[in-house]
Design an enzyme around this catalytic site. Structure first.
Site, PDB file in Angstrom:
ATOM      1  N   GLU A   1      28.057   0.218 -44.339  1.00 55.65           N
ATOM      2  CA  GLU A   1      29.399  -0.321 -44.605  1.00 55.65           C
ATOM      3  C   GLU A   1      30.390   0.387 -43.696  1.00 55.65           C
ATOM      4  OE1 GLU A   1      30.900  -0.310 -48.674  1.00 55.65           O
ATOM      5  OE2 GLU A   1      28.933  -0.882 -49.468  1.00 55.65           O
TER       6      GLU A   1
ATOM      7  N   TYR B   1      34.407   4.910 -44.006  1.00 53.39           N
ATOM      8  CA  TYR B   1      35.659   4.181 -43.781  1.00 53.39           C
ATOM      9  C   TYR B   1      36.775   5.033 -43.197  1.00 53.39           C
ATOM     10  CZ  TYR B   1      33.753   0.430 -46.749  1.00 53.39           C
ATOM     11  OH  TYR B   1      32.978  -0.577 -47.269  1.00 53.39           O
TER      12      TYR B   1
ATOM     13  N   HIS C   1      24.085  -1.972 -57.153  1.00 50.31           N
ATOM     14  CA  HIS C   1      25.410  -1.754 -56.558  1.00 50.31           C
ATOM     15  C   HIS C   1      26.441  -1.767 -57.693  1.00 50.31           C
ATOM     16  CE1 HIS C   1      27.764  -2.189 -52.566  1.00 50.31           C
ATOM     17  NE2 HIS C   1      28.671  -1.984 -53.498  1.00 50.31           N
TER      18      HIS C   1
ATOM     19  N   ASN D   1      27.710   4.741 -45.479  1.00 48.53           N
ATOM     20  CA  ASN D   1      28.952   3.986 -45.655  1.00 48.53           C
ATOM     21  C   ASN D   1      30.112   4.901 -45.277  1.00 48.53           C
ATOM     22  OD1 ASN D   1      27.275   2.080 -46.795  1.00 48.53           O
ATOM     23  ND2 ASN D   1      28.320   1.995 -48.772  1.00 48.53           N
TER      24      ASN D   1
ATOM     25  N   ARG E   1      23.012  -7.427 -45.746  1.00 51.80           N
ATOM     26  CA  ARG E   1      22.817  -6.459 -46.823  1.00 51.80           C
ATOM     27  C   ARG E   1      23.499  -7.008 -48.078  1.00 51.80           C
ATOM     28  NH1 ARG E   1      26.150  -1.386 -48.474  1.00 51.80           N
ATOM     29  NH2 ARG E   1      24.911  -0.869 -50.308  1.00 51.80           N
TER      30      ARG E   1
ATOM     31  N   GLU F   1      25.975   4.158 -52.955  1.00 52.24           N
ATOM     32  CA  GLU F   1      27.014   5.189 -53.097  1.00 52.24           C
ATOM     33  C   GLU F   1      26.907   6.020 -54.378  1.00 52.24           C
ATOM     34  OE1 GLU F   1      30.968   3.716 -52.380  1.00 52.24           O
ATOM     35  OE2 GLU F   1      30.490   3.140 -50.325  1.00 52.24           O
TER      36      GLU F   1
END
Length: 472
Positions: free
Chosen positions: A381, A316, A129, A314, A84, A174
């Site tokens: 991600e 985290y 991005h 994504n 990606r 995002e």
């Protein structure tokens, strides 16, 4: 989970499950002013020398504009099947507009994609991005409704050039992070601090721009090339601090996932009703004549609904939530009437926002599946920061635990996850933290003009995970 549950855990990846890595143009390419490339918002922001750790810039970054073949050779060696990456808007359109299409920029990404395909690695292309042309930011950027058409023009050129070769495309990385960090807190380019207004106006235009890109592909390219276009959601897991916090969990979810997802994935479209009423009420209390959350016309609601073939996620980290207040007045944070808490027991990382909370991953994946009809999902991600250690056991631990929770979501909760793409292949320019925080499974020496790559322990770990088809 109960001990009996974890002992019988299936650690195999499902058949045809895609494992890959992610990067982004500004974070790795460098070559910021080669050929006819235009200036991006991140070029301007980093050159202004006040928004980034130690005045670091992405001028050279990992030099991947010149070293991409070496990067792809590493991917091939490790066994990853997907890459990606993102293309740079000002590299392709130096003026931001299609009146000047850069031959060099177009050729660079053709060569890049060809190299991936020659190595049997599937490209997943992100059109934008975070690095839009500074000239468009000077005209208001994502606060200007014209940006919707400017982005659409750019997306059409990307499709026209690369749709024959690339079957998975994400228009915008995002959305909520662009709008909150770029136009509300100002910690990212373009560094605007219009809290309470900027983030909502930005998101309104980003949603329209995403939908336009999707409709352009659907109308002009899909029949011929049969690719898929997906929306990308960055989401923290918001878990209850106590049994009494179900309402806070719901509010956080609606404001952070629903803001992007409800307009696209719900049967009615538009922003979540809860969000609309809370922002309207807060706005009135604060003395404004109307809600700070913009309104979609019925035509736009219908146009945006359904504009996604897969959900890119994504993720985290996590927070605990309870009722309370946080954030500047006015702001997206403050409008929620929720307080976010970091559990003191959670393991720290090099990034102050990133705590290690594997169980949050399963929690939020199940939440997304339950709320939005369990669409096909790709984790696009997931990863963790340190300061560049080669023996990065903490990173291996993070991946191992998060992958186990993802597999629980797949096998125990039935969540439709079809691939996992880690962040990141390389140590790179970590936005406002520069080269201080490192997310790579491959070390890059930023003090050496050659930017040599060295495999970390986590790269070897991934190599064996891919070879065995299971979490080790």
């Amino acid at each position: 989970s109960a001990s009996g549950e974890s002992t019988g855990q299936n650690l195999q990846f499902p058949p045809n499950f895609l494992l890959g890595v992610a990067t982004a143009a500004y974070q790795i390419e460098g070559a910021w002013n080669v050929s006819d490339k235009g200036e991006s918002t991140w070029d301007r922001f980093s050159h202004n020398r006040n928004g980034v750790y130690n005045n670091h810039t992405g001028d050279v970054a990992t030099d991947s504009y010149y070293k991409y073949k070496e990067d792809i050779a590493i991917l091939k060696k490790l066994g990853f099947k997907v890459y990606r990456f993102s293309v740079s808007w000002p590299r392709i359109l130096p003026t931001g507009h299609p009146n000047n299409i850069s031959k060099d920029g177009i050729k660079f990404y053709h060569d890049f994609i060809d190299e991936l395909l020659a190595n049997n690695i599937e490209p997943m292309l992100t059109i934008y991005h975070w690095d839009h042309p500074q000239v468009l930011e000077d005209a208001g950027g994502w606060l200007n409704a014209e940006m919707v058409d400017w982005f659409a023009d750019y997306a059409r050129i990307v499709f026209r050039e690369y749709a024959p070769k690339v079957k998975m495309i994400i228009p915008i990385n995002e959305p909520t992070a662009i709008c909150k960090n770029g136009y509300s807190s100002g910690i990212h380019a373009p560094g605007k601090t219009l809290h309470g207004f900027g983030e909502y106006l930005c998101m309104h235009n980003v949603l329209k721009a995403h939908a336009k890109a999707y409709r352009i592909y659907e109308g002009e390219f899909k029949e011929t090339y049969k690719g898929k276009v997906g929306v990308l959601l960055n989401i923290i897991a918001y878990m209850p601090r106590s049994a009494a916090d179900a309402d806070a969990v719901e509010t956080s979810f609606q404001f952070n996932a629903g803001w992007l997802m409800h307009p696209i994935y719900s049967k009615d479209g538009d922003y979540p009703p809860l969000m609309k009423s809370l922002v309207a009420n807060k706005s009135m209390e604060q003395g404004y004549t109307r809600s700070r959350l913009p309104t979609f016309s019925p035509d736009w609601v219908a146009y945006i609904r359904g504009t996604s073939d897969f959900l890119a996620v994504n993720h985290y980290t996590s927070r605990l939530v309870t009722s309370g207040t946080m954030g500047k007045v006015p702001s997206h944070e403050n409008d929620q009437g929720v307080k976010e808490i970091v559990d003191t027991f959670w393991k720290h990382t090099a990034s102050d926002w990133l705590k290690v909370v594997p169980e949050g991953f399963r929690f939020v994946l199940r939440q997304l599946a339950e709320n939005y009809g369990n669409p096909p999902m790709y984790i696009t991600e997931n990863g963790v920061s340190d300061y560049g250690a080669l023996n990065d056991d903490d990173r291996i631990h993070y991946y191992r635990e998060y992958l186990k929770e993802m597999l629980n979501a797949i096998y125990k909760d039935g969540v439709n996850i079809q691939g996992y793409i880690l962040w990141s292949l390389l140590d790179n320019f970590e936005w406002n933290m520069g080269y201080h925080e490192r997310f790579g499974i491959v070390h890059v020496d930023f003090n050496d003009p050659q930017r040599p790559r060295t495999l970390k322990k986590s790269a070897s770990w991934w190599q064996s995970v891919i070879a065995s088809g299971k979490v080790e």
